[in-house]
Each structure stands twice: as structure tokens, then as C-alpha cells.
Design a protein around this motif. Structure first.
Motif, mmCIF file in Angstrom:
data_model
loop_
_atom_site.group_PDB
_atom_site.id
_atom_site.type_symbol
_atom_site.label_atom_id
_atom_site.label_comp_id
_atom_site.label_asym_id
_atom_site.label_seq_id
_atom_site.Cartn_x
_atom_site.Cartn_y
_atom_site.Cartn_z
ATOM 1 N N PRO A 47 -6.295 14.319 4.693
ATOM 2 C CA PRO A 47 -5.349 13.417 5.360
ATOM 3 C C PRO A 47 -5.838 11.970 5.290
ATOM 4 O O PRO A 47 -7.016 11.690 5.513
ATOM 5 C CB PRO A 47 -5.338 13.920 6.807
ATOM 6 N N THR A 50 -5.882 8.041 -0.264
ATOM 7 C CA THR A 50 -4.968 7.404 -1.212
ATOM 8 C C THR A 50 -5.574 7.567 -2.599
ATOM 9 O O THR A 50 -6.798 7.734 -2.745
ATOM 10 C CB THR A 50 -4.779 5.900 -0.931
ATOM 11 N N ALA A 82 1.417 8.583 -4.740
ATOM 12 C CA ALA A 82 1.454 9.201 -3.415
ATOM 13 C C ALA A 82 0.758 10.565 -3.443
ATOM 14 O O ALA A 82 0.983 11.371 -4.338
ATOM 15 C CB ALA A 82 2.904 9.363 -2.957
ATOM 16 N N LEU A 83 -0.095 10.791 -2.465
ATOM 17 C CA LEU A 83 -0.812 12.062 -2.348
ATOM 18 C C LEU A 83 -0.425 12.759 -1.050
ATOM 19 O O LEU A 83 -0.031 12.116 -0.087
ATOM 20 C CB LEU A 83 -2.329 11.819 -2.357
ATOM 21 N N THR A 84 -0.581 14.077 -1.034
ATOM 22 C CA THR A 84 -0.296 14.889 0.144
ATOM 23 C C THR A 84 -1.565 15.646 0.526
ATOM 24 O O THR A 84 -2.240 16.202 -0.346
ATOM 25 C CB THR A 84 0.827 15.910 -0.163
ATOM 26 N N ALA A 85 -1.886 15.662 1.813
ATOM 27 C CA ALA A 85 -3.061 16.399 2.270
ATOM 28 C C ALA A 85 -2.965 17.851 1.798
ATOM 29 O O ALA A 85 -1.919 18.471 1.877
ATOM 30 C CB ALA A 85 -3.169 16.341 3.794
ATOM 31 N N GLN A 87 -3.286 18.755 -1.309
ATOM 32 C CA GLN A 87 -2.998 18.728 -2.748
ATOM 33 C C GLN A 87 -4.316 18.781 -3.527
ATOM 34 O O GLN A 87 -5.301 18.180 -3.134
ATOM 35 C CB GLN A 87 -2.250 17.426 -3.064
#
Length: 96
Positions: A47, A50, A82-85, A87
Motif C-alpha cells: 500500500p 508508486t 498506477a499500481l495496486t497493493a 500486485q
């Protein structure tokens, strides 16, 4: 019908040009890749991570972070940064 000297030269040049074009079309070209195999590992996004911050942490001193970002985006088929926790990213062992 007889050709003048200028007509003969023009016809010869035209024939040579056509022959060259046909030869260029039927001669296969080798596909060449500038890169070889890349050793990779993986990273699980946390979380608040970036892509730029992560790339900064793995970019060797004196190298361009934007190149590492581009490499990560290419390796992971990312359309955006953009990243997602949670991933998982494929990461080159020696980032550029």
C-alpha cells in the motif's frame, strides 16, 4: 520502333530499378533483437507504493530512473504507472 540512346539508357535504368525492387522484396531479412535473456525476480506492491518510488529504489546510482520505469512498464505490460497493493511486478535483477 527504334529507341534512341536516351530511350535505351532510360529503359535499362528502369529495368535495373525493377530488378532491384523485386530482389529486395523476395530476399528475407533477419529479425534482430538487441536484448537477450533478462534475469528477473518479482516484487509484491505494498500500500502506498508508486512505480516511480520503487524504480528509484532499484535504479543503480547514476542511471536514469525514467528508463527503469519504462523497463518495468514494458516487462509487466502496464498501460499506466498506477499500481495496486498486492500486485506482483516482474523486476529485472539488474535494473537499467
Amino acid at each position: 520502333m527504334r529507341l534512341t540512346l536516351r530511350g535505351k539508357v532510360t529503359a535499362t535504368l528502369l529495368a535495373v530499378g525493377i530488378a532491384f525492387g523485386v530482389f529486395a522484396m523476395v530476399t528475407p531479412e533477419n529479425a534482430d533483437s538487441a536484448t537477450g535473456a533478462v534475469s528477473v525476480t518479482s516484487y509484491t506492491v505494498r500500500p502506498g507504493d508508486t512505480l516511480w518510488a520503487y524504480a528509484s529504489s532499484i535504479t543503480p546510482a547514476g542511471h536514469d530512473v525514467s528508463e527503469t520505469v519504462n523497463e518495468l512498464m514494458d516487462l509487466n505490460n502496464l498501460d499506466s504507472a498506477a499500481l495496486t497493493a498486492g500486485q506482483r511486478l516482474v523486476v529485472p535483477v539488474e535494473a537499467s
